[in-house]
Design a protein around this motif. Structure first.
Motif, PDB file in Angstrom:
ATOM      1  N   PRO A   3     -29.329  54.039  47.726  1.00 13.90           N
ATOM      2  CA  PRO A   3     -29.343  55.489  47.564  1.00 13.90           C
ATOM      3  C   PRO A   3     -28.189  56.130  48.329  1.00 13.90           C
ATOM      4  CG  PRO A   3     -31.066  54.776  49.092  1.00 13.90           C
ATOM      5  CD  PRO A   3     -30.480  53.546  48.488  1.00 13.90           C
ATOM      6  N   ASN A   4     -27.522  57.116  47.670  1.00 10.31           N
ATOM      7  CA  ASN A   4     -26.444  57.879  48.300  1.00 10.31           C
ATOM      8  C   ASN A   4     -25.462  56.994  49.068  1.00 10.31           C
ATOM      9  OD1 ASN A   4     -27.612  60.355  47.423  1.00 10.31           O
ATOM     10  ND2 ASN A   4     -29.085  60.215  49.117  1.00 10.31           N
ATOM     11  N   PRO A   5     -24.835  56.056  48.405  1.00  9.27           N
ATOM     12  CA  PRO A   5     -23.899  55.185  49.112  1.00  9.27           C
ATOM     13  C   PRO A   5     -22.722  55.993  49.644  1.00  9.27           C
ATOM     14  CG  PRO A   5     -23.657  54.928  46.739  1.00  9.27           C
ATOM     15  CD  PRO A   5     -24.862  55.787  46.944  1.00  9.27           C
ATOM     16  N   SER A   6     -22.180  55.558  50.780  1.00 15.77           N
ATOM     17  CA  SER A   6     -21.042  56.252  51.357  1.00 15.77           C
ATOM     18  C   SER A   6     -19.798  55.957  50.532  1.00 15.77           C
ATOM     19  CB  SER A   6     -20.844  55.811  52.804  1.00 15.77           C
ATOM     20  OG  SER A   6     -20.640  54.417  52.877  1.00 15.77           O
ATOM     21  N   ARG A  27     -11.443  50.329  51.166  1.00 18.91           N
ATOM     22  CA  ARG A  27     -11.813  50.830  52.487  1.00 18.91           C
ATOM     23  C   ARG A  27     -13.137  51.578  52.441  1.00 18.91           C
ATOM     24  NH1 ARG A  27      -6.847  53.645  54.792  1.00 18.91           N
ATOM     25  NH2 ARG A  27      -7.244  55.021  53.012  1.00 18.91           N
ATOM     26  N   THR A  28     -13.980  51.291  53.431  1.00 18.81           N
ATOM     27  CA  THR A  28     -15.187  52.081  53.665  1.00 18.81           C
ATOM     28  C   THR A  28     -14.998  52.851  54.977  1.00 18.81           C
ATOM     29  OG1 THR A  28     -16.338  50.393  54.977  1.00 18.81           O
ATOM     30  CG2 THR A  28     -16.545  50.251  52.570  1.00 18.81           C
ATOM     31  N   GLU A  29     -16.051  53.520  55.417  1.00 21.43           N
ATOM     32  CA  GLU A  29     -15.951  54.264  56.679  1.00 21.43           C
ATOM     33  C   GLU A  29     -15.775  53.326  57.867  1.00 21.43           C
ATOM     34  OE1 GLU A  29     -19.547  56.505  56.710  1.00 21.43           O
ATOM     35  OE2 GLU A  29     -18.742  58.122  55.442  1.00 21.43           O
ATOM     36  N   ARG A  30     -16.197  52.049  57.710  1.00 19.22           N
ATOM     37  CA  ARG A  30     -16.179  51.122  58.854  1.00 19.22           C
ATOM     38  C   ARG A  30     -15.202  49.978  58.708  1.00 19.22           C
ATOM     39  NH1 ARG A  30     -22.580  49.885  58.881  1.00 19.22           N
ATOM     40  NH2 ARG A  30     -22.034  49.619  56.680  1.00 19.22           N
ATOM     41  N   ASN A 156     -18.536  41.047  56.188  1.00 17.50           N
ATOM     42  CA  ASN A 156     -19.192  41.888  57.194  1.00 17.50           C
ATOM     43  C   ASN A 156     -20.310  42.656  56.502  1.00 17.50           C
ATOM     44  OD1 ASN A 156     -17.843  44.138  55.878  1.00 17.50           O
ATOM     45  ND2 ASN A 156     -16.023  43.627  57.095  1.00 17.50           N
ATOM     46  N   GLU A 157     -20.862  43.648  57.181  1.00 16.77           N
ATOM     47  CA  GLU A 157     -22.011  44.363  56.608  1.00 16.77           C
ATOM     48  C   GLU A 157     -21.641  45.189  55.378  1.00 16.77           C
ATOM     49  OE1 GLU A 157     -20.984  46.863  60.367  1.00 16.77           O
ATOM     50  OE2 GLU A 157     -20.592  44.865  59.562  1.00 16.77           O
ATOM     51  N   ASP A 158     -20.357  45.439  55.139  1.00 12.75           N
ATOM     52  CA  ASP A 158     -19.928  46.239  53.989  1.00 12.75           C
ATOM     53  C   ASP A 158     -19.453  45.406  52.801  1.00 12.75           C
ATOM     54  OD1 ASP A 158     -20.519  48.617  55.180  1.00 12.75           O
ATOM     55  OD2 ASP A 158     -18.456  49.190  55.639  1.00 12.75           O
ATOM     56  N   PHE A 159     -18.920  44.213  53.059  1.00 13.57           N
ATOM     57  CA  PHE A 159     -18.271  43.462  51.995  1.00 13.57           C
ATOM     58  C   PHE A 159     -18.793  42.039  51.881  1.00 13.57           C
ATOM     59  CE2 PHE A 159     -14.783  46.427  53.281  1.00 13.57           C
ATOM     60  CZ  PHE A 159     -14.622  47.077  52.072  1.00 13.57           C
ATOM     61  N   LYS A 160     -19.048  41.626  50.632  1.00 14.12           N
ATOM     62  CA  LYS A 160     -19.179  40.205  50.311  1.00 14.12           C
ATOM     63  C   LYS A 160     -18.491  39.986  48.969  1.00 14.12           C
ATOM     64  CE  LYS A 160     -23.662  40.108  47.865  1.00 14.12           C
ATOM     65  NZ  LYS A 160     -24.988  39.454  47.801  1.00 14.12           N
ATOM     66  N   PHE A 161     -18.036  38.753  48.723  1.00  9.02           N
ATOM     67  CA  PHE A 161     -17.274  38.509  47.506  1.00  9.02           C
ATOM     68  C   PHE A 161     -17.447  37.069  47.052  1.00  9.02           C
ATOM     69  CE2 PHE A 161     -14.423  36.664  50.560  1.00  9.02           C
ATOM     70  CZ  PHE A 161     -13.757  35.670  49.865  1.00  9.02           C
ATOM     71  N   GLN A 180     -21.503  47.893  49.487  1.00  5.58           N
ATOM     72  CA  GLN A 180     -22.544  48.920  49.573  1.00  5.58           C
ATOM     73  C   GLN A 180     -23.285  49.082  48.249  1.00  5.58           C
ATOM     74  OE1 GLN A 180     -20.676  52.456  51.124  1.00  5.58           O
ATOM     75  NE2 GLN A 180     -20.329  51.542  53.128  1.00  5.58           N
ATOM     76  N   GLY A 181     -23.638  47.961  47.660  1.00  7.42           N
ATOM     77  CA  GLY A 181     -24.442  47.972  46.460  1.00  7.42           C
ATOM     78  C   GLY A 181     -23.684  48.167  45.170  1.00  7.42           C
ATOM     79  N   ARG A 182     -22.377  48.359  45.240  1.00  3.50           N
ATOM     80  CA  ARG A 182     -21.566  48.527  44.035  1.00  3.50           C
ATOM     81  C   ARG A 182     -20.695  47.286  43.820  1.00  3.50           C
ATOM     82  NH1 ARG A 182     -19.664  54.290  46.181  1.00  3.50           N
ATOM     83  NH2 ARG A 182     -20.336  53.213  48.065  1.00  3.50           N
ATOM     84  N   LYS A 183     -20.543  46.911  42.551  1.00  5.70           N
ATOM     85  CA  LYS A 183     -19.759  45.723  42.237  1.00  5.70           C
ATOM     86  C   LYS A 183     -18.374  46.118  41.719  1.00  5.70           C
ATOM     87  CE  LYS A 183     -21.549  42.222  39.861  1.00  5.70           C
ATOM     88  NZ  LYS A 183     -21.926  41.368  38.692  1.00  5.70           N
TER      89      LYS A 183
END
Length: 458
Positions: A3-6, A27-30, A156-161, A180-183
């Motif tokens: 829900p509401n991904p950054s 890039r994400t916020e982190r 990390n907590e934001d990325f897997k591939f 963050q839940g998006r592919k």
């Protein structure tokens, strides 16, 4: 989906509006990762970009993910490391091996070119310097971390591939990145439906965002048999009593040519001409085909056929004697777009004779000598001197390792639903625009042509 991904940002630092210098910052916020780190080639204004520091914080870059080992996708890695990056470089094992061959060759050429420029006095820079050396490559290679295709890797907590085979060259893979839940799917360079040496590209079924190459987005490859096209040029040159010079990319193209030529000899479709492979990089990559059997479709017999009766030239001193014995012969030499390497020596010797043939067998980026030859230029500048072009210049289009427009649309057909957005990169303007129109007209999907330096929030 969460829900509401950054916000996630995509920024194209290369390979946008052009076919070289591929780099995509995610890039994400982190956290942030870089997809590919390629070198610019071709036009001078593009090559000058290689000297500029990338507009990113090297300390905050978590990882580099490499789709494959071509210079326009991996060639800037040593510069990234010189500027302070010391994180992981993720790649498949054959991509790691191919990349090492490519980077070491690139460093050697740069060092040799700088030396020749300083000795010949034809550089505007005093002294001329390479952008990186073999020592820089030595510092880059230990950062590689290899993974198999279809193996999920958590960064990390934001990325897997995970890597998916793309059918382009040995080890090449598209990148399926979950953030963050998006592919996100990054095609890298996408191969053809029926490649000569590789397996066909992996068929992705769904993605929220797709970054798709568009090198040949405005055209279709020749439907002629590469055997027939190549045999025609060889026999033509033989009848003229000349030398056939084939500028070749060391990865994939050189191996295809060896297989085709030796098969044609076996079938007696061409005369048994002496065949020289004068690209140390191509020789090393050919050896890699024997070590990475799971990454190509060749049989053991075809691998052996590839190098049958080939005169292998490793040292430039030996190159100087290839043309000593008169008569028809075939020389495969680097580089594929005639930007440097051993092929320049042969062109200096052979361009002025109409008996000889120069055969172009791959994409020729604007600003390269290969593009000038393809366009019919009557002279070529090599090492500060101009050489008249009297040799016959031919081109065959059936050997491209890039999918054409039909191949790219075929790959997209296997998506079960429309992505939220398709980004087109790695293409000249007209190629990307033609593919954009074709996708929107036939599928109704939202398509954006990526712009260099622009940040896209998704």
């Amino acid at each position: 989906m969460i829900p509401n991904p950054s916000p996630v940002q995509l920024k194209f630092l290369g390979g946008a509006g052009t076919v070289t210098g591929s780099k995509i910052l995610v890039r994400t916020e982190r956290h942030s990762v870089l997809i590919d780190c390629g070198m610019f080639q071709g036009l001078k204004q593009l090559r000058l970009l290689n000297w500029e520091k990338l507009p990113l914080n090297y300390d905050e870059l978590d990882a580099v993910i490499l789709t494959h080992g071509h210079l326009d996708h991996c060639g800037a890695l040593p510069m990234l490391v010189k500027n302070g990056y010391d994180g992981p470089i993720y790649a498949t094992l054959p991509t790691r091996d191919v990349t090492e061959v490519i980077l070491r060759d690139s460093a050697r050429i740069q060092e040799e070119d700088a030396l020749q420029a300083n000795e010949g006095g034809y550089s505007r820079h005093h002294p001329a310097r390479p952008q990186y050396t073999e020592e820089d490559v030595d510092r880059t290679m230990p950062l590689f971390e290899t993974h198999d295709d279809n193996e999920w890797v958590i960064i990390n907590e934001d990325f897997k591939f995970c890597f998916r085979k793309s059918g382009h060259i040995l080890g090449s893979a598209m990148v399926e990145l979950v953030c963050q839940g998006r592919k996100f799917v990054f095609s890298g360079d996408l191969g053809r439906r029926r490649p000569l040496l590789m397996e066909p590209p992996y068929l992705v079924k769904d993605a929220d965002y797709v970054v798709l190459e568009s090198t040949y987005g405005d055209r279709r490859h020749s439907e002629k048999s590469p055997y027939e096209e190549l045999a025609e040029v060889v026999n033509l040159t033989y009848e003229k009593g000349g030398v056939l010079v084939i500028p070749s990319f060391a990865v994939e193209r050189a191996q295809e040519l060896l297989l085709l030529l030796n098969t044609l000899k076996q079938d007696k479709s061409i005369p048994p001409l002496p065949l020289y492979l004068d690209t140390p990089m191509g020789i090393d990559v050919t050896d890699l085909y024997l070590h990475h059997r799971d990454w190509h479709s060749l049989t053991d017999e075809e691998c052996e056929t590839m190098m049958r009766d080939v005169h292998v030239i490793r040292n430039f001193e030996h190159s100087l004697h290839v043309l000593d014995k008169k008569g028809p012969k075939i020389v495969i030499a680097g580089s594929g777009m005639v930007t440097g390497g051993r092929v320049l020596y042969y062109l200096e010797q052979l361009l002025g004779n109409s008996q000889n043939t120069i055969l172009l067998v791959g994409f020729q980026a604007p600003g390269t000598r290969g593009n000038l030859l393809r366009s019919g230029s009557d002279e070529l500048k090599i090492h500060g001197l101009y050489y008249k072009v009297h040799a016959e210049v031919r081109q065959i289009g059936s050997l491209s390792a890039h999918g054409d427009q039909a191949d790219l649309l075929w790959w997209l057909e296997h998506f079960k639903k429309a992505p939220q957005q398709v980004f087109l990169n790695h293409g000249e303007t007209q190629a990307s625009e033609a593919l954009r129109l074709k996708i929107t007209d036939t599928k109704g999907w939202p398509v954006t042509i990526a712009q260099m330096g622009v940040t896209y929030d998704v």
